[in-house]
Scaffold this motif. Structure first.
Motif, mmCIF file in Angstrom:
data_model
loop_
_atom_site.group_PDB
_atom_site.id
_atom_site.type_symbol
_atom_site.label_atom_id
_atom_site.label_comp_id
_atom_site.label_asym_id
_atom_site.label_seq_id
_atom_site.Cartn_x
_atom_site.Cartn_y
_atom_site.Cartn_z
ATOM 1 N N LYS A 118 75.172 -10.733 21.067
ATOM 2 C CA LYS A 118 75.241 -10.764 19.280
ATOM 3 C C LYS A 118 76.403 -11.881 19.487
ATOM 4 O O LYS A 118 77.210 -11.879 18.256
ATOM 5 N N ARG A 119 76.520 -12.913 19.982
ATOM 6 C CA ARG A 119 77.792 -13.964 19.631
ATOM 7 C C ARG A 119 77.287 -14.699 20.676
ATOM 8 O O ARG A 119 76.469 -15.130 21.394
ATOM 9 N N PRO A 120 76.998 -16.371 19.904
ATOM 10 C CA PRO A 120 76.564 -17.660 20.195
ATOM 11 C C PRO A 120 77.398 -18.077 21.445
ATOM 12 O O PRO A 120 78.517 -18.048 21.414
ATOM 13 N N THR A 121 76.264 -18.540 22.259
ATOM 14 C CA THR A 121 77.674 -19.930 22.923
ATOM 15 C C THR A 121 76.795 -21.034 23.130
ATOM 16 O O THR A 121 76.186 -21.967 22.839
ATOM 17 N N ILE A 122 77.387 -22.115 23.347
ATOM 18 C CA ILE A 122 77.680 -23.543 23.145
ATOM 19 C C ILE A 122 77.814 -24.172 24.000
ATOM 20 O O ILE A 122 79.292 -23.863 24.981
ATOM 21 N N SER A 123 77.194 -25.024 24.332
ATOM 22 C CA SER A 123 77.015 -26.382 25.360
ATOM 23 C C SER A 123 77.074 -26.962 25.015
ATOM 24 O O SER A 123 75.982 -28.048 23.568
ATOM 25 N N ILE A 124 77.698 -28.500 25.796
ATOM 26 C CA ILE A 124 77.746 -29.609 25.519
ATOM 27 C C ILE A 124 77.897 -30.217 26.752
ATOM 28 O O ILE A 124 78.305 -30.165 27.747
ATOM 29 N N GLU A 125 76.665 -31.496 27.324
ATOM 30 C CA GLU A 125 75.982 -31.699 28.405
ATOM 31 C C GLU A 125 75.828 -33.629 28.088
ATOM 32 O O GLU A 125 75.418 -33.513 27.353
ATOM 33 N N LYS A 126 76.628 -33.547 29.190
ATOM 34 C CA LYS A 126 76.517 -35.682 28.900
ATOM 35 C C LYS A 126 75.873 -35.939 30.441
ATOM 36 O O LYS A 126 76.417 -35.969 31.558
ATOM 37 N N ASN A 127 74.583 -36.791 30.321
ATOM 38 C CA ASN A 127 74.379 -37.411 31.327
ATOM 39 C C ASN A 127 74.648 -38.693 31.501
ATOM 40 O O ASN A 127 74.957 -39.416 30.994
ATOM 41 N N PHE A 128 74.798 -38.982 33.029
ATOM 42 C CA PHE A 128 75.954 -40.143 33.483
ATOM 43 C C PHE A 128 75.070 -41.213 33.615
ATOM 44 O O PHE A 128 75.164 -42.562 34.034
ATOM 45 N N THR A 129 74.173 -40.863 34.650
ATOM 46 C CA THR A 129 72.925 -40.838 35.267
ATOM 47 C C THR A 129 71.099 -40.469 35.281
ATOM 48 O O THR A 129 71.480 -39.016 34.275
ATOM 49 N N LYS A 130 70.335 -40.564 35.030
ATOM 50 C CA LYS A 130 69.404 -39.900 35.338
ATOM 51 C C LYS A 130 68.449 -39.103 36.681
ATOM 52 O O LYS A 130 67.949 -38.102 36.697
ATOM 53 N N SER A 131 70.041 -39.009 37.182
ATOM 54 C CA SER A 131 69.818 -37.735 37.244
ATOM 55 C C SER A 131 71.334 -37.025 38.030
ATOM 56 O O SER A 131 71.438 -36.100 38.951
ATOM 57 N N PHE A 132 72.197 -37.167 37.181
ATOM 58 C CA PHE A 132 73.678 -36.153 37.536
ATOM 59 C C PHE A 132 74.236 -36.125 36.134
ATOM 60 O O PHE A 132 73.988 -37.253 34.835
ATOM 61 N N SER A 133 74.257 -35.125 35.628
ATOM 62 C CA SER A 133 75.185 -34.936 34.223
ATOM 63 C C SER A 133 76.302 -33.681 34.659
ATOM 64 O O SER A 133 76.560 -33.234 35.832
#
Length: 194
Positions: A41-56
């Motif tokens: 009953k509550r939202p979860t917020i995530s922010i992801e940053k891709n630094f390369t094509k294989s790591f974030s």
């Protein structure tokens, strides 16, 4: 010479079309939410940053509550997570990409249980009432699969297993069972990358 200049400007669009410059995938930001949290009953917020094509790196705010869980009653949680992900294939659109990672974070939990006894007043089957609040630190490993559509939508499924330790517990309180707890997370997120 005049015909050569006119031909150059007329044919230039055809040469430029074949040289589309696409933004490298490594510079993407992804904003997403865990759809399994609809149950909580509550939202979860995530922010992801891709630094390369294989790591974030991914930062998340998680919270939710459940009423009437068997053997528990009421359960409420909130906390933060920082997760480092290593993709086992280069990030690209239209393919399912496995990843693994590690995470660390904090978690505040409230657990309230009504005591219950089965089989009459002399029975030993049951549990006692509990009202517990605790703040813990936690960490562990994650495994998952992610998929990016060409329209920039991201689907991400994961399982995380780890260990948590409560801070500053009153061990004389009978509601406090242990300083340690297992940390298990399931995620089915949907998001948008830009």
């Amino acid at each position: 010479m005049k015909a050569l200049v006119i031909s150059f400007f007329c044919l230039m669009p055809f040469f430029l079309y074949g040289q589309e410059i696409s933004e490298p995938f490594g510079s993407k930001w992804i904003v997403k939410t865990n759809v399994l949290n609809l149950v909580a009953k509550r939202p979860t917020i995530s922010i992801e940053k891709n630094f390369t094509k294989s790591f974030s790196l991914e930062g998340s705010f998680v919270h939710g509550h459940f009423n009437y869980i068997p053997f528990v009653g009421y359960y409420e949680y909130n906390g933060y997570l920082l997760k480092a992900k290593k993709y086992h294939m280069e990030l690209d659109y239209g393919i399912l990409i496995p990843y693994s990672g590690i995470y660390a974070g904090s978690l505040h939990r409230t657990i309230e249980t009504a005591g219950e006894v089965w089989g009459g007043p002399v029975s030993v089957i049951g549990w006692r009432a509990r009202k517990f609040q605790g703040h813990s630190i936690r960490g562990g490993g994650s495994f998952g699969l992610t998929y990016f559509t060409k329209s920039q939508i991201n689907f991400d499924g994961q399982i995380s297993l780890g260990y948590g330790r409560y801070l500053n517990l009153d061990l004389s309180d009978p509601n406090t069972y242990s300083k340690d707890h297992p940390d298990v997370q399931f995620g089915a997120s949907i998001g948008y990358c830009f």
